[in-house]
Design a protein around this motif. Structure first.
Motif, PDB file in Angstrom:
ATOM      1  N   ARG A 114       0.850  -1.202   0.000  1.00  0.00           N
ATOM      2  CA  ARG A 114       0.000   0.000   0.000  1.00  0.00           C
ATOM      3  C   ARG A 114       0.875   1.237   0.000  1.00  0.00           C
ATOM      4  O   ARG A 114       2.037   1.207   0.375  1.00  0.00           O
ATOM      5  N   ALA A 145       0.411   5.091   1.532  1.00  0.00           N
ATOM      6  CA  ALA A 145      -0.487   5.727   2.504  1.00  0.00           C
ATOM      7  C   ALA A 145      -0.092   7.178   2.747  1.00  0.00           C
ATOM      8  O   ALA A 145       0.305   7.551   3.847  1.00  0.00           O
ATOM      9  N   PRO A 146      -0.186   8.018   1.723  1.00  0.00           N
ATOM     10  CA  PRO A 146       0.260   9.402   1.869  1.00  0.00           C
ATOM     11  C   PRO A 146      -0.697  10.271   2.693  1.00  0.00           C
ATOM     12  O   PRO A 146      -1.900  10.009   2.730  1.00  0.00           O
ATOM     13  N   SER A 147      -0.124  11.286   3.327  1.00  0.00           N
ATOM     14  CA  SER A 147      -0.940  12.289   4.017  1.00  0.00           C
ATOM     15  C   SER A 147      -1.045  13.491   3.083  1.00  0.00           C
ATOM     16  O   SER A 147      -0.017  14.036   2.690  1.00  0.00           O
ATOM     17  N   GLU A 177      -4.264   9.241   4.034  1.00  0.00           N
ATOM     18  CA  GLU A 177      -4.220   9.414   5.492  1.00  0.00           C
ATOM     19  C   GLU A 177      -4.558  10.865   5.833  1.00  0.00           C
ATOM     20  O   GLU A 177      -3.691  11.699   6.093  1.00  0.00           O
ATOM     21  N   TYR A 179      -1.992   8.771  14.347  1.00  0.00           N
ATOM     22  CA  TYR A 179      -1.444   7.982  13.230  1.00  0.00           C
ATOM     23  C   TYR A 179      -1.225   6.530  13.632  1.00  0.00           C
ATOM     24  O   TYR A 179      -1.616   5.608  12.908  1.00  0.00           O
ATOM     25  N   VAL A 223      -3.152   3.698  11.530  1.00  0.00           N
ATOM     26  CA  VAL A 223      -2.349   2.980  10.535  1.00  0.00           C
ATOM     27  C   VAL A 223      -2.390   1.471  10.783  1.00  0.00           C
ATOM     28  O   VAL A 223      -2.492   0.672   9.850  1.00  0.00           O
ATOM     29  N   ARG A 229       7.946   2.068   3.481  1.00  0.00           N
ATOM     30  CA  ARG A 229       7.912   3.509   3.779  1.00  0.00           C
ATOM     31  C   ARG A 229       9.306   3.991   4.132  1.00  0.00           C
ATOM     32  O   ARG A 229      10.236   3.199   4.252  1.00  0.00           O
ATOM     33  N   LEU A 238      10.203   6.467   9.540  1.00  0.00           N
ATOM     34  CA  LEU A 238       9.095   5.855  10.287  1.00  0.00           C
ATOM     35  C   LEU A 238       9.492   4.557  10.988  1.00  0.00           C
ATOM     36  O   LEU A 238       8.656   3.895  11.606  1.00  0.00           O
TER      37      LEU A 238
END
Ligand code: GLU
Length: 296
Positions: free
Chosen positions: A8, A10-12, A44, A162, A166, A180, A184
């Motif tokens: 996946r 999962a950008p903000s 996100e 988050y 997540v 990622r 992180l």
């Protein structure tokens, strides 16, 4: 031939995507697609102050422009509040949560920053106060107290944290491979702890190096020069992908290249450990839309 890999991105949506975000999407897409897996997109956008719908729509358009389509429906975290609430209730029923009214300044005054990266480790100030409002924290086991501390699962203003969202989303979406940036990596112990508490099966966590400017700072959305709004005016998608493939060591030389051509050459062994320095305001190799590379 399909595998059971589900990855996946999962950008903000807090700004226009930059080259570093593109690298993350590309590596995650290749990780899943090079083995015939599934690749999902989750926006996100739980932080309503910082996230904008407009940025999310641009992001979706940028991914398609780059040639990185996702499988299935886009998942929007802003629409999943009820789900997060159910899981928070579960933690509360287990007696694992408590309220905390410490301010950032209280924490700065009372705790030493984390040795490795300067994060503040929560010292447990409100653990036994029995407060009825404030941010919601989760009690971590002793082994995580020194490195992570009891972390926030819901902010004082009700915003979901988050770490909570997540884990719930990755698990419910059946994500097996989380790709990622290495920034992180410090979240993994917190997330693994939540996986255990909820009884979810843990994914594989893969962290890639970051793109940095020449002073060693990682690219961020405030540095406009390498964002897609600007890059799309100067380059073709194949040039951007080709440049990233070259800088991540997937190919030896720079040339314009489409994402599908990278499926066969992708391997984590080629990706460097150290961060990747990017010079200046534009891609160093500028071939431009009229390049011979593309017409041949
Ligand atoms: N939404 C996070 C970000 O854009 C990434 C979360 C993740 O990949 O776990 O930085």
């Amino acid at each position: 031939m399909g595998t059971d890999i589900t990855g996946r991105f999962a950008p903000s949506p807090t700004g226009r995507m930059h080259l570093g975000n593109v690298m993350c999407a590309l590596l995650s897409w290749l990780d899943a697609k090079s083995t015939g897996g599934v690749w999902r997109l989750r926006i996100e956008d739980i932080d309503r102050q910082r996230c904008k719908r407009e940025y999310a729509m641009q992001l979706i358009d940028d991914l398609l422009w780059l040639g990185l389509p996702w499988d299935g429906e886009v998942v929007w975290q802003s629409e999943r509040s009820e789900i997060y609430q159910q899981y928070l209730d579960y933690l509360t029923d287990l007696g694992l949560t408590y309220h905390c009214n410490c301010t950032r300044n209280d924490l700065l005054a009372s705790s030493a920053p984390h040795e490795a990266d300067g994060r503040i480790v929560y010292p447990g100030t409100c653990r036994d106060k029995g407060l009825s409002e404030g941010a919601v924290r989760i009690r971590v086991p002793e082994r995580l107290e020194a490195t992570n501390g009891d972390f926030i699962v819901q902010r004082r203003d009700g915003t979901w944290a988050y770490q909570l969202a997540v884990v719930i989303d990755d698990a419910l979406m059946g994500i097996t491979h989380v790709v990622r940036g290495r920034d992180l990596k410090t979240s993994v112990p917190q997330q693994e702890f939540l996986y255990d508490v909820f009884g979810f099966c843990k994914p594989k966590f893969l962290h890639h190096p970051l793109l940095c400017n020449m002073t060693g700072q990682r690219l961020c959305k405030r540095d406009r020069s390498l964002d897609l709004g600007i890059l799309r005016k100067k380059y073709l998608p194949e040039e951007i992908i080709g440049y990233l493939a070259y800088r991540t060591g997937l190919v030896r030389d720079y040339s314009a290249i489409g994402v599908k051509e990278l499926l066969d050459v992708f391997s984590w062994c080629k990706i460097p450990d150290g961060d990747i320095m990017i010079d200046g305001d534009c891609l160093p190799v500028s071939v431009g839309p009229s390049s011979e590379n593309l017409s041949s």
